[in-house]
Motif scaffolding. Structure first.
Motif, PDB file in Angstrom:
ATOM      1  N   TRP A 286       0.835  -1.211   0.000  1.00  0.00           N
ATOM      2  CA  TRP A 286       0.000   0.000   0.000  1.00  0.00           C
ATOM      3  C   TRP A 286       0.870   1.262   0.000  1.00  0.00           C
ATOM      4  O   TRP A 286       0.527   2.248  -0.646  1.00  0.00           O
ATOM      5  CB  TRP A 286      -0.945  -0.026   1.204  1.00  0.00           C
ATOM      6  CG  TRP A 286      -2.004  -1.085   1.061  1.00  0.00           C
ATOM      7  CD1 TRP A 286      -2.566  -1.528  -0.098  1.00  0.00           C
ATOM      8  CD2 TRP A 286      -2.620  -1.833   2.111  1.00  0.00           C
ATOM      9  NE1 TRP A 286      -3.495  -2.511   0.155  1.00  0.00           N
ATOM     10  CE2 TRP A 286      -3.550  -2.724   1.507  1.00  0.00           C
ATOM     11  CE3 TRP A 286      -2.481  -1.860   3.499  1.00  0.00           C
ATOM     12  CZ2 TRP A 286      -4.341  -3.617   2.243  1.00  0.00           C
ATOM     13  CZ3 TRP A 286      -3.262  -2.741   4.243  1.00  0.00           C
ATOM     14  CH2 TRP A 286      -4.183  -3.611   3.614  1.00  0.00           C
ATOM     15  N   ILE A 287       1.998   1.218   0.714  1.00  0.00           N
ATOM     16  CA  ILE A 287       2.926   2.357   0.704  1.00  0.00           C
ATOM     17  C   ILE A 287       3.507   2.556  -0.701  1.00  0.00           C
ATOM     18  O   ILE A 287       3.605   3.679  -1.199  1.00  0.00           O
ATOM     19  CB  ILE A 287       4.058   2.152   1.738  1.00  0.00           C
ATOM     20  CG1 ILE A 287       3.490   2.238   3.170  1.00  0.00           C
ATOM     21  CG2 ILE A 287       5.169   3.177   1.548  1.00  0.00           C
ATOM     22  CD1 ILE A 287       4.458   1.805   4.246  1.00  0.00           C
ATOM     23  N   MET A 288       3.877   1.447  -1.365  1.00  0.00           N
ATOM     24  CA  MET A 288       4.431   1.542  -2.719  1.00  0.00           C
ATOM     25  C   MET A 288       3.398   2.083  -3.708  1.00  0.00           C
ATOM     26  O   MET A 288       3.735   2.821  -4.640  1.00  0.00           O
ATOM     27  CB  MET A 288       4.965   0.188  -3.176  1.00  0.00           C
ATOM     28  CG  MET A 288       6.305  -0.180  -2.554  1.00  0.00           C
ATOM     29  SD  MET A 288       7.030  -1.668  -3.257  1.00  0.00           S
ATOM     30  CE  MET A 288       6.381  -2.921  -2.172  1.00  0.00           C
ATOM     31  N   ALA A 289       2.125   1.723  -3.492  1.00  0.00           N
ATOM     32  CA  ALA A 289       1.060   2.254  -4.352  1.00  0.00           C
ATOM     33  C   ALA A 289       0.983   3.774  -4.226  1.00  0.00           C
ATOM     34  O   ALA A 289       0.823   4.489  -5.225  1.00  0.00           O
ATOM     35  CB  ALA A 289      -0.280   1.623  -3.983  1.00  0.00           C
ATOM     36  N   LEU A 290       1.129   4.282  -2.998  1.00  0.00           N
ATOM     37  CA  LEU A 290       1.098   5.734  -2.764  1.00  0.00           C
ATOM     38  C   LEU A 290       2.344   6.418  -3.329  1.00  0.00           C
ATOM     39  O   LEU A 290       2.259   7.510  -3.904  1.00  0.00           O
ATOM     40  CB  LEU A 290       0.971   6.025  -1.264  1.00  0.00           C
ATOM     41  CG  LEU A 290      -0.369   5.650  -0.621  1.00  0.00           C
ATOM     42  CD1 LEU A 290      -0.306   5.823   0.896  1.00  0.00           C
ATOM     43  CD2 LEU A 290      -1.498   6.505  -1.202  1.00  0.00           C
ATOM     44  N   ILE A 291       3.511   5.777  -3.172  1.00  0.00           N
ATOM     45  CA  ILE A 291       4.760   6.351  -3.689  1.00  0.00           C
ATOM     46  C   ILE A 291       4.682   6.513  -5.205  1.00  0.00           C
ATOM     47  O   ILE A 291       5.194   7.483  -5.777  1.00  0.00           O
ATOM     48  CB  ILE A 291       5.965   5.458  -3.303  1.00  0.00           C
ATOM     49  CG1 ILE A 291       6.246   5.556  -1.791  1.00  0.00           C
ATOM     50  CG2 ILE A 291       7.221   5.839  -4.094  1.00  0.00           C
ATOM     51  CD1 ILE A 291       7.279   4.577  -1.288  1.00  0.00           C
ATOM     52  N   ASN A 292       4.020   5.574  -5.858  1.00  0.00           N
ATOM     53  CA  ASN A 292       3.948   5.585  -7.326  1.00  0.00           C
ATOM     54  C   ASN A 292       2.916   6.585  -7.867  1.00  0.00           C
ATOM     55  O   ASN A 292       2.997   6.983  -9.032  1.00  0.00           O
ATOM     56  CB  ASN A 292       3.609   4.182  -7.827  1.00  0.00           C
ATOM     57  CG  ASN A 292       3.645   4.089  -9.340  1.00  0.00           C
ATOM     58  OD1 ASN A 292       4.697   4.231  -9.952  1.00  0.00           O
ATOM     59  ND2 ASN A 292       2.492   3.864  -9.948  1.00  0.00           N
ATOM     60  N   LEU A 293       1.965   7.002  -7.049  1.00  0.00           N
ATOM     61  CA  LEU A 293       0.867   7.866  -7.536  1.00  0.00           C
ATOM     62  C   LEU A 293       1.310   9.187  -8.178  1.00  0.00           C
ATOM     63  O   LEU A 293       0.681   9.645  -9.139  1.00  0.00           O
ATOM     64  CB  LEU A 293      -0.116   8.154  -6.402  1.00  0.00           C
ATOM     65  CG  LEU A 293      -1.266   7.157  -6.249  1.00  0.00           C
ATOM     66  CD1 LEU A 293      -2.178   7.582  -5.112  1.00  0.00           C
ATOM     67  CD2 LEU A 293      -2.068   7.015  -7.548  1.00  0.00           C
ATOM     68  N   PRO A 294       2.386   9.848  -7.710  1.00  0.00           N
ATOM     69  CA  PRO A 294       2.805  11.087  -8.392  1.00  0.00           C
ATOM     70  C   PRO A 294       3.218  10.892  -9.853  1.00  0.00           C
ATOM     71  O   PRO A 294       3.176  11.850 -10.629  1.00  0.00           O
ATOM     72  CB  PRO A 294       3.997  11.565  -7.547  1.00  0.00           C
ATOM     73  CG  PRO A 294       3.784  10.952  -6.198  1.00  0.00           C
ATOM     74  CD  PRO A 294       3.139   9.631  -6.465  1.00  0.00           C
ATOM     75  N   VAL A 295       3.613   9.666 -10.233  1.00  0.00           N
ATOM     76  CA  VAL A 295       4.125   9.452 -11.602  1.00  0.00           C
ATOM     77  C   VAL A 295       3.042   9.686 -12.661  1.00  0.00           C
ATOM     78  O   VAL A 295       3.277  10.445 -13.610  1.00  0.00           O
ATOM     79  CB  VAL A 295       4.753   8.052 -11.738  1.00  0.00           C
ATOM     80  CG1 VAL A 295       5.244   7.833 -13.165  1.00  0.00           C
ATOM     81  CG2 VAL A 295       5.913   7.891 -10.756  1.00  0.00           C
TER      82      VAL A 295
END
Length: 488
Positions: free
Chosen positions: A216-225
């Motif tokens: 879930w953290i990785m999903a959030l980290i990727n959202l700015p892309v």
């Protein structure tokens, strides 16, 4: 600042927003490619599957990465279609990260990773094609930077996952014991011959794992892309509200990518009329370049996927947490290596960089075989291997495209072959580890690295023949033109 540095800086300033966007989508690619290695045993617990069964999840991701790479050229016709594809693909990656914790069966997990693999393949092809198209003969530096962002994403992924990995066993009250070797991993056992055998878990076993938070953290980290991709579409006036407005950049350029170079999807590359009258060396360069990246990307994928499993198996028997750092170190070394290769590519030709890289890969694998009982050398070797192998892909793409003068389908073929190598090598190495033990892991990688270097020597010879053919052809055309002028 040298003339070359000034030209590269000028090119970057002219295309900085597109370049940064393509670099950022490769961060998503890296984030998605590296999480399986350190989380494989936790995901095995989550899905109640054996190590051999969970290996097919790697195959699923890599198979559809190959499909995405092959079909990615379909979206390259206009900047709008390319950016729309990148936007949806990066969004899909965040979506997949979010649903992985909900996949309690291996089939569901395989389907989720197949979706992610397709998105990754499209990203891989489009970003490479776009950068090669933007910078052409100066693309080597920018490709090195592009692949630095894969390493950066792949470095972040294990670091995010590490705090949430199971300390010892991720099972409670599962009637599975390991009487032969105490490894702290109750679903992974070792037979007398050193091979791995797997105990799949019953559906009633209670699984306790915190790795869901990592995804879930990785999903959030990727959202700015995807937001960055959307901002480029806004800047280029490609959103529906600006669809009829003139582009801000390159007002005289067409939105279609020049198809005369032949870059497109893999199927378009097989267009017979385009391949007519090509010399044999043209096909040899495509085939050998693809085979080299098949090997090196196969090594990267296999090493990242199974170095953790190798470390916790005999004779090393490293602690779970300690072994978990190997994946992070490997991707950190690749990230650092690509930063170094950005500088080196300004000063040395791609051929020299490739010789250095491939010789380094062979030496490291030989030393890892010799010192196979040393924990310390495994960490050192992992670091040096990442540094050496990091520059192979971008250097190979730039070198091949330069030899072929940006004609043919070099980028598409190389990207597809690299994806195929990652898929098949991971499957092959996983099966060999299960049947023959962990030592076979390093042995396979060493053999492949020797084959790869031999292929590169053949590639250089083919490049020499191709340049000679091109020179002779040019001289023949000049003589023919001269004779026509004299006769008139």
């Amino acid at each position: 600042m040298t003339l070359l540095d000034e030209r590269i800086w000028t090119l970057f300033k002219r295309n900085w927003q597109q370049t940064l966007t393509y670099w950022s989508v490769f961060f998503s690619f890296g984030l998605c490619i590296a999480f399986l290695g350190p989380t494989i045993l936790d995901l095995s617990c989550q899905t109640h599957s054996s190590l051999q069964e969970i290996t097919w999840v790697f195959f699923s991701q890599q198979l559809f990465l190959l499909v995405g790479s092959s079909a990615g050229g379909l979206f390259k016709k206009t900047l709008l279609s390319s950016l729309l594809a990148l936007f949806f693909c990066t969004l899909i990656i965040s979506f997949v990260f979010a649903i992985i914790p909900l996949c309690r069966h291996i089939v569901l997990l395989s389907l989720a990773l197949a979706l992610a693999g397709t998105a990754m393949g499209v990203i891989d092809t489009i970003a490479n094609l776009r950068l090669v198209k933007l910078y052409q003969k100066d693309s080597s530096v920018f490709l090195q930077a592009l692949h630095f962002f894969i390493g950066l994403g792949a470095l972040v992924s294990p670091l995010v996952a590490d705090p949430f990995l199971a300390e010892d066993s991720c099972l409670q009250d599962a009637n599975v014991t390991n009487s032969s070797v105490s490894m702290g991993l109750e679903h992974l056992s070792i037979d007398e011959g050193g091979g791995l055998y797997n105990t799949s878990l019953g559906s009633d076993d209670e699984v306790t794992t915190s790795v869901s938070y990592a995804f879930w953290i990785m999903a959030l980290i990727n959202l700015p892309v995807p937001i960055i991709v959307l901002s480029l579409m806004y800047h280029e006036r490609l959103l529906p509200c600006f669809i009829n407005s003139p582009r801000l950049l390159d007002p005289n350029a067409q939105t279609t990518v020049d198809g005369s170079h032949g870059h497109g999807n893999l199927f378009a590359c097989c267009n017979v009329p385009k391949l007519k009258n090509r010399p044999p060396t043209f096909f040899m360069l495509h085939a050998l370049g693809g085979a080299i990246l098949f090997s090196t990307d196969g090594i990267i994928g296999s090493y990242a996927a199974f170095v953790y499993t190798y470390a916790v198996s005999p004779p090393l028997l490293m602690a779970h947490k300690e072994a978990g750092y190997l994946d992070s170190i490997f991707w950190a070394a690749i990230t650092l290596g690509r930063l170094i290769f950005i500088v080196l590519s300004c000063k040395y030709t791609p051929s020299k960089l490739l010789i250095f890289s491939l010789v380094g890969v062979i030496l490291v694998h030989c030393l890892l075989l010799i010192f196979y009982t040393s924990d310390v050398f495994l960490f050192i070797g992992t670091c040096v291997l990442g540094l050496c192998i990091s520059g192979v892909f971008p250097s190979m793409v730039a070198y091949t495209e330069d030899i072929l003068e940006y004609k043919g389908c070099a980028t598409t073929v190389l990207v597809t072959c690299a994806s195929l190598g990652e898929m098949l090598m991971q499957l092959l190495v996983g099966l060999i580890i299960n049947s023959d033990g962990s030592y076979a892991f390093q042995l396979c990688c060493t053999i492949v690295s020797f084959i790869c270097f031999c292929l590169f020597l053949l590639f250089m010879y083919s490049a020499h023949l191709h340049k000679k053919y091109q020179t002779d052809l040019l001289k023949g055309m000049e003589m023919e033109e001269k004779s026509k002028n004299e006769s008139s």
